[in-house]
Design an enzyme around this catalytic site. Sequence first.
Site, short mmCIF file in Angstrom:
data_model
loop_
_atom_site.label_atom_id
_atom_site.label_comp_id
_atom_site.label_asym_id
_atom_site.label_seq_id
_atom_site.Cartn_x
_atom_site.Cartn_y
_atom_site.Cartn_z
N ASP A 4 0.87 -1.17 0.00
CA ASP A 4 0.00 0.00 0.00
C ASP A 4 0.91 1.23 0.00
OD1 ASP A 4 -2.32 1.72 0.53
OD2 ASP A 4 -1.50 1.86 2.54
N ASP A 187 -1.71 -0.87 5.89
CA ASP A 187 -1.98 -0.28 7.20
C ASP A 187 -3.42 0.17 7.39
OD1 ASP A 187 -1.66 2.04 5.38
OD2 ASP A 187 -1.83 3.18 7.24
N ASP A 191 -7.09 -1.72 3.03
CA ASP A 191 -6.14 -2.78 2.69
C ASP A 191 -6.60 -4.14 3.19
OD1 ASP A 191 -4.31 -0.93 1.57
OD2 ASP A 191 -3.55 -0.46 3.56
#
Length: 295
Positions: A4, A187, A191
């Site tokens: 990410d 995080d 996600d």
Amino acid sequence: MLFDKTGTLTSGHFRVIRHQPLGDGGHSEAVLLSIAAALERHHPHPLARAFDAYPDDPALADAEVLHQGARGRRLGVLWRIGPDPFDDAGNAATRGATRLLLYENEQPRLRLWLSDEPRPEAAAVTRALGAQGWRLRLASGDGEGAVATLADTLGLDDWRARQTPEQKKAWLERLAAEEGPQMMVGDGINDAPALLAASVSVATADASALARKAAGLYLLKPGLAPLAALPALARRVRRGIRQNLTWALAYNLTAVPLAGAGLVPPWAAALGMSASSLLVTVNASRIARWQSSSS
């Protein structure tokens, strides 16, 4: 390994570095910024925290968090803030910045540039992982300019911009079908689907509660440095498991027939089994003292 962007490879601490009024709405820049701040005030995405320094417009009501951005009404007029669909390279001062647009009744009124710096250790970690032979990719909901700039800065192999949580998951699953097991590092709430779908998933130390729950493991300290050590740690754990299985198999193949034949007294068999279990436990506990130059 699929990363990410915001809050994972970057710090997640956005700030507004430039803003530009658009059209002829009759509003000052200060009013437009206060409307944007009121819309973003309760949004959970780190982008929204860039507006915490600005006062809220008291006339805005019924603010509603959207998947990308937010909307609300001000004096009967619909206002919305979200990603800028007209993403371009921009000038040198704003290249790589995330761009947002503030709309009044779907008419653009303010363009904003937000900056988010890479984590200080991100470049060293991606270099170390690349040297180990990992393919490194980036999936982000941000626009093409910001995502492409970060991928180029960190030397990543591939990237996708404007990704929804479902698209991140779909890309990871497609990569798994084509290449084999994939690792996901993230995080945020968005996600979670990809973290659940990955063969191995890692949440950062400051990840959301949902990301931590979805991930197979999470880092205990801020920063990405331990990621470079995970492959070596995994090999060390696997070696310890194989050692314990080998010892247990060899011990049982030797001791059980002897005990069954009555060649070993019960007290000796009991001591032997306890000693075998203790040996396996001690060998497994050695991993707690394992250290790496990357950790």
